[in-house]
Design a protein around this motif. Sequence first.
Motif, PDB file in Angstrom:
ATOM      1  N   THR A 116       0.823  -1.206   0.000  1.00  0.00           N
ATOM      2  CA  THR A 116       0.000   0.000   0.000  1.00  0.00           C
ATOM      3  C   THR A 116       0.855   1.253   0.000  1.00  0.00           C
ATOM      4  O   THR A 116       0.576   2.215  -0.739  1.00  0.00           O
ATOM      5  CB  THR A 116      -0.930   0.002   1.233  1.00  0.00           C
ATOM      6  OG1 THR A 116      -1.776  -1.144   1.185  1.00  0.00           O
ATOM      7  CG2 THR A 116      -1.778   1.257   1.268  1.00  0.00           C
ATOM      8  N   PHE A 119       2.337   1.765  -3.386  1.00  0.00           N
ATOM      9  CA  PHE A 119       1.306   2.305  -4.276  1.00  0.00           C
ATOM     10  C   PHE A 119       1.129   3.807  -4.041  1.00  0.00           C
ATOM     11  O   PHE A 119       1.098   4.602  -4.987  1.00  0.00           O
ATOM     12  CB  PHE A 119      -0.013   1.568  -4.028  1.00  0.00           C
ATOM     13  CG  PHE A 119      -1.192   2.140  -4.756  1.00  0.00           C
ATOM     14  CD1 PHE A 119      -1.427   1.824  -6.080  1.00  0.00           C
ATOM     15  CD2 PHE A 119      -2.078   2.995  -4.105  1.00  0.00           C
ATOM     16  CE1 PHE A 119      -2.525   2.355  -6.758  1.00  0.00           C
ATOM     17  CE2 PHE A 119      -3.175   3.529  -4.768  1.00  0.00           C
ATOM     18  CZ  PHE A 119      -3.399   3.207  -6.092  1.00  0.00           C
ATOM     19  N   LEU A 151      -8.609   2.539  -1.530  1.00  0.00           N
ATOM     20  CA  LEU A 151      -7.903   2.593  -0.252  1.00  0.00           C
ATOM     21  C   LEU A 151      -8.862   2.621   0.936  1.00  0.00           C
ATOM     22  O   LEU A 151      -8.440   2.372   2.070  1.00  0.00           O
ATOM     23  CB  LEU A 151      -6.982   3.820  -0.210  1.00  0.00           C
ATOM     24  CG  LEU A 151      -5.776   3.790  -1.167  1.00  0.00           C
ATOM     25  CD1 LEU A 151      -5.010   5.108  -1.095  1.00  0.00           C
ATOM     26  CD2 LEU A 151      -4.846   2.629  -0.847  1.00  0.00           C
ATOM     27  N   ILE A 154      -8.619  -0.567   2.672  1.00  0.00           N
ATOM     28  CA  ILE A 154      -7.429  -0.722   3.516  1.00  0.00           C
ATOM     29  C   ILE A 154      -7.681  -0.094   4.881  1.00  0.00           C
ATOM     30  O   ILE A 154      -7.337  -0.665   5.926  1.00  0.00           O
ATOM     31  CB  ILE A 154      -6.197  -0.077   2.850  1.00  0.00           C
ATOM     32  CG1 ILE A 154      -5.986  -0.621   1.427  1.00  0.00           C
ATOM     33  CG2 ILE A 154      -4.961  -0.272   3.707  1.00  0.00           C
ATOM     34  CD1 ILE A 154      -5.611  -2.064   1.362  1.00  0.00           C
ATOM     35  N   THR A 312      -1.534  -6.810  -4.112  1.00  0.00           N
ATOM     36  CA  THR A 312      -0.903  -5.989  -5.140  1.00  0.00           C
ATOM     37  C   THR A 312      -1.840  -5.817  -6.325  1.00  0.00           C
ATOM     38  O   THR A 312      -1.995  -4.709  -6.859  1.00  0.00           O
ATOM     39  CB  THR A 312       0.421  -6.628  -5.598  1.00  0.00           C
ATOM     40  OG1 THR A 312       1.278  -6.788  -4.466  1.00  0.00           O
ATOM     41  CG2 THR A 312       1.112  -5.774  -6.633  1.00  0.00           C
ATOM     42  N   LEU A 315      -4.662  -3.362  -5.432  1.00  0.00           N
ATOM     43  CA  LEU A 315      -4.239  -1.968  -5.381  1.00  0.00           C
ATOM     44  C   LEU A 315      -4.085  -1.348  -6.771  1.00  0.00           C
ATOM     45  O   LEU A 315      -4.391  -0.170  -6.976  1.00  0.00           O
ATOM     46  CB  LEU A 315      -2.911  -1.849  -4.617  1.00  0.00           C
ATOM     47  CG  LEU A 315      -2.992  -2.014  -3.098  1.00  0.00           C
ATOM     48  CD1 LEU A 315      -1.606  -2.212  -2.514  1.00  0.00           C
ATOM     49  CD2 LEU A 315      -3.673  -0.806  -2.452  1.00  0.00           C
ATOM     50  N   TRP A 316      -3.626  -2.142  -7.735  1.00  0.00           N
ATOM     51  CA  TRP A 316      -3.275  -1.597  -9.048  1.00  0.00           C
ATOM     52  C   TRP A 316      -4.324  -1.850 -10.125  1.00  0.00           C
ATOM     53  O   TRP A 316      -4.138  -1.418 -11.268  1.00  0.00           O
ATOM     54  CB  TRP A 316      -1.923  -2.155  -9.493  1.00  0.00           C
ATOM     55  CG  TRP A 316      -0.778  -1.655  -8.668  1.00  0.00           C
ATOM     56  CD1 TRP A 316      -0.171  -2.274  -7.621  1.00  0.00           C
ATOM     57  CD2 TRP A 316      -0.091  -0.398  -8.823  1.00  0.00           C
ATOM     58  NE1 TRP A 316       0.845  -1.497  -7.100  1.00  0.00           N
ATOM     59  CE2 TRP A 316       0.921  -0.340  -7.822  1.00  0.00           C
ATOM     60  CE3 TRP A 316      -0.229   0.671  -9.699  1.00  0.00           C
ATOM     61  CZ2 TRP A 316       1.778   0.749  -7.689  1.00  0.00           C
ATOM     62  CZ3 TRP A 316       0.627   1.766  -9.569  1.00  0.00           C
ATOM     63  CH2 TRP A 316       1.614   1.791  -8.563  1.00  0.00           C
TER      64      TRP A 316
END
Length: 450
Positions: A116, A119, A151, A154, A312, A315-316
């Motif tokens: 995170t 990122f 996010l 998260i 990963t 996030l992307w």
Amino acid sequence: MGSSVRELAEKTPAGRDRYIDLLRVASLGTVVIGHWLMAAVTVGDDGRTEVGNLLAVVPALQPLTWLLQIMPVFFFVGGFSHALSYRSLSRKAPEGGGSVYSAFLRARLQRLLRPTMVFIGVWGVAALLLQLVGEGGALLDVTLRLVAQPLWFIGIYLAMVAFTPPLLKLHEWYGWGAFGGLVLAAGAVDAARFAFGVPYVEFLNFAFVWLAVHQLGFLRADGRLRARVPAAMAVAGLAGAAALVAFGPYPLSMVGMPGERVSNMAPPTFALLCHGIWLVGAVELLRGPALRWLARPRVWRGVVAANGVSMTAFLWHLTAMLGVYGVLIAADVPLPEPASGAWWVQVPLRMAAATVVTGVLVAAFRRFEKPGVARELTRAPSTVAGPAAAVGVTLCLFGVLGLSMVGFGGLLEGRTAMLIAVRVTAPVAVGMALIGWLLVERAPTARRWR
């Protein structure tokens, strides 16, 4: 990577609950596919790019969110894993030494916060450079805002980790009663919100709703979701959600919709909690067939491989999707009207391209998802380790939540967003997340106790 995945799969302990690993991968994967499918990008006659929501274009598709809004399953899985992890660390901790809480935070958050922060760092630097050179417009401004939105997940997950020890203790004391208390609290919040118009009270359900789902994971860890319990949960949860939507102030969609006065997601509603209960019951009913499927070596290797890069990829994935749209726009490829026949024909091609780009990004950044090597302890952990770790996770929580709302655009202008009742800017949010992460990283680890 192939050989290491094969080795990890072959070394899987006999007692490991493989279904939990499958649910973790499947829930994140469903979110990714849902985001890719719902994005409706259009370019107006003035050249302005907008990203709409397919569910707003075709409201008849909104019932699909009762299957695709699967984040409650991920948080349920988190509760199961957190209970096992905290109890394991408590058993390993030396008598009167070390901070179980700080070690637990670092053990659970290492694989989450490192990718995170990478990122955030990559996108923060990119956004700053783009602003300094004067680049912007078209899809770029939208991208700088949208890529940070996942996010929020998260931030919620950080809160769940932080509250695990006290809520696990309540679970051990009261069992189903602890879960019931959170359910009643969530219902009381909605009653105060909709019946009495109490201001700001709805934000409490960010805690009560998601922590109630998380508490179901504790019950699963203790084997209390057996026999007819999952079926009862599925029926009661589905019936409750349907009744609330049909007769209450709740919208049909279980994800946020543009322009709606009430969202089931932000903040979470009691209807979303019922939705989460029915989903957890439903996936528990599928456990037996799924375990037989996971017994196949090739299938299990796939789950192990996906688990190693799932965060990963999550996030992307929006970066990849918006990157594909950016290439299409730059190449003057016509973007059909959302939900038109031509648009549906283009969907599998766009999703395939986004999958390839996500794979490239995962290959570039997956090493940050691997846990680092723990440092050896040369002295007993400080008595302030626990409080420092708690401060760290709190700063991370507010940092990533703030960034999910304000995005990466306008870093130099001080663009703000309202986080509950406090205004935050992107630089402040990044700073809080970075400082919090460093505090968590300095916490003692379980390896120091062995």
